[in-house]
Design a protein around this motif. Structure first.
Motif, mmCIF file in Angstrom:
data_model
loop_
_atom_site.group_PDB
_atom_site.id
_atom_site.type_symbol
_atom_site.label_atom_id
_atom_site.label_comp_id
_atom_site.label_asym_id
_atom_site.label_seq_id
_atom_site.Cartn_x
_atom_site.Cartn_y
_atom_site.Cartn_z
ATOM 1 N N GLU A 167 0.458 -3.891 3.102
ATOM 2 C CA GLU A 167 1.610 -4.751 2.846
ATOM 3 C C GLU A 167 1.655 -5.230 1.405
ATOM 4 O O GLU A 167 2.727 -5.279 0.787
ATOM 5 N N ILE A 168 0.502 -5.596 0.841
ATOM 6 C CA ILE A 168 0.519 -6.140 -0.517
ATOM 7 C C ILE A 168 0.818 -5.047 -1.538
ATOM 8 O O ILE A 168 1.510 -5.272 -2.531
ATOM 9 N N PHE A 169 0.350 -3.825 -1.280
ATOM 10 C CA PHE A 169 0.668 -2.719 -2.187
ATOM 11 C C PHE A 169 2.149 -2.358 -2.083
ATOM 12 O O PHE A 169 2.798 -2.077 -3.098
ATOM 13 N N ARG A 170 2.681 -2.362 -0.859
ATOM 14 C CA ARG A 170 4.109 -2.070 -0.689
ATOM 15 C C ARG A 170 4.963 -3.119 -1.407
ATOM 16 O O ARG A 170 5.984 -2.796 -2.036
ATOM 17 N N THR A 171 4.563 -4.377 -1.290
ATOM 18 C CA THR A 171 5.291 -5.446 -1.975
ATOM 19 C C THR A 171 5.298 -5.208 -3.473
ATOM 20 O O THR A 171 6.332 -5.358 -4.143
ATOM 21 N N ALA A 172 4.143 -4.824 -4.010
ATOM 22 C CA ALA A 172 4.039 -4.564 -5.448
ATOM 23 C C ALA A 172 4.944 -3.408 -5.865
ATOM 24 O O ALA A 172 5.667 -3.495 -6.872
ATOM 25 N N LEU A 173 4.917 -2.332 -5.114
ATOM 26 C CA LEU A 173 5.746 -1.168 -5.443
ATOM 27 C C LEU A 173 7.230 -1.525 -5.369
ATOM 28 O O LEU A 173 8.021 -1.120 -6.237
ATOM 29 N N ASP A 174 7.608 -2.283 -4.346
ATOM 30 C CA ASP A 174 9.008 -2.686 -4.205
ATOM 31 C C ASP A 174 9.455 -3.545 -5.383
ATOM 32 O O ASP A 174 10.560 -3.365 -5.926
ATOM 33 N N ARG A 175 8.614 -4.479 -5.776
ATOM 34 C CA ARG A 175 8.985 -5.373 -6.879
ATOM 35 C C ARG A 175 9.067 -4.619 -8.205
ATOM 36 O O ARG A 175 9.902 -4.939 -9.059
ATOM 37 N N LEU A 176 8.200 -3.645 -8.376
ATOM 38 C CA LEU A 176 8.221 -2.850 -9.606
ATOM 39 C C LEU A 176 9.316 -1.787 -9.573
ATOM 40 O O LEU A 176 9.678 -1.239 -10.618
#
Length: 228
Positions: A167-176
């Motif tokens: 979840e935290i990696f997906r959040t990072a990718l989405d924000r970037l």
């Protein structure tokens, strides 16, 4: 596929909480014996270990340990207990050490941190700082003007997820705004940071050595993945 974004871990990767003799001055164990250099070094290691439990804990504090990077109150609770069990019995001394731990200005950047951030952002690539942490690390960057080279800070206590949870990696990718296949994760933990590979990210491991012993590992990791 070309790398169009780099996500950096914070502790042991971009910055390190270095041993400072001034912080530990006057520290003594329960018998009043001053902590020797070896004990001080171990104390610092326990305060900054990225993964792995560093002391035995009761059930209450065990829960706090596992949830520490999601909740600042649990983080404070368990680290004061870690300090107590690590030979710092006086609450006022443990509180003072804990305040150092969560003060971004007390952290030391690695020698090539600025150059690495600029190398990525200067070429038009996205930069993220992705950290399991329970306090705001942005001031460590803004006080040096480095926040200009970071597009997103993804901090576990703000998003409610910790590495290696996807979840935290997906959040990072989405924000970037990038895909995993075009993203490099750089960190000092195979277990935590390396979890990004499960989504398809590239991963570069750096050693969380003292800053004086690791002059250019970040730049080396970038070069190894075709980034100059």
């Amino acid at each position: 596929m070309a790398i169009n974004a780099v996500m950096f871990d914070f502790s042991g990767t971009l910055f390190r909480l270095e041993q400072n003799a001034f912080w530990l001055e006057g520290l003594a164990d329960a018998d009043g014996t001053a902590l020797d250099v070896e004990a001080q070094t171990e104390l610092m290691r326990r305060m900054t270990a990225p993964v792995g439990q560093v002391v035995e804990l009761d059930e209450e504090h065990q829960y706090a340990w596992h949830q520490r990077d999601r909740d600042p109150e649990l983080h404070r609770k368990v680290y004061l207990e870690v300090l107590r069990r690590s030979g710092v019995p006086r609450p006022e001394q443990a509180e003072a050490l804990y305040r150092r731990l969560i003060t971004p200005g007390e952290w030391t950047p690695y020698p090539d941190t600025e150059a690495a951030l600029k190398a990525v952002s200067g070429q038009g690539r996205k930069v993220g700082v992705l950290s399991n942490i329970a306090f705001d690390i942005r001031p460590a960057f803004s006080q040096r003007g480095w926040d200009a080279h970071v597009d997103e800070f993804i901090l576990s206590f703000e998003v409610g997820a910790i590495k290696p949870e996807l979840e935290i990696f997906r959040t990072a990718l989405d924000r970037l705004g990038v895909r995993a296949e075009e993203t490099l994760m750089v960190g000092d933990s195979e277990e935590a940071d390396g979890g990004a590979r499960a989504l398809g990210c590239e991963f570069a491991l750096v050693d969380p050595l003292p800053t004086t012993e690791r002059p250019d590992a970040l730049l080396g990791a970038l070069r190894a993945h075709g980034l100059r």
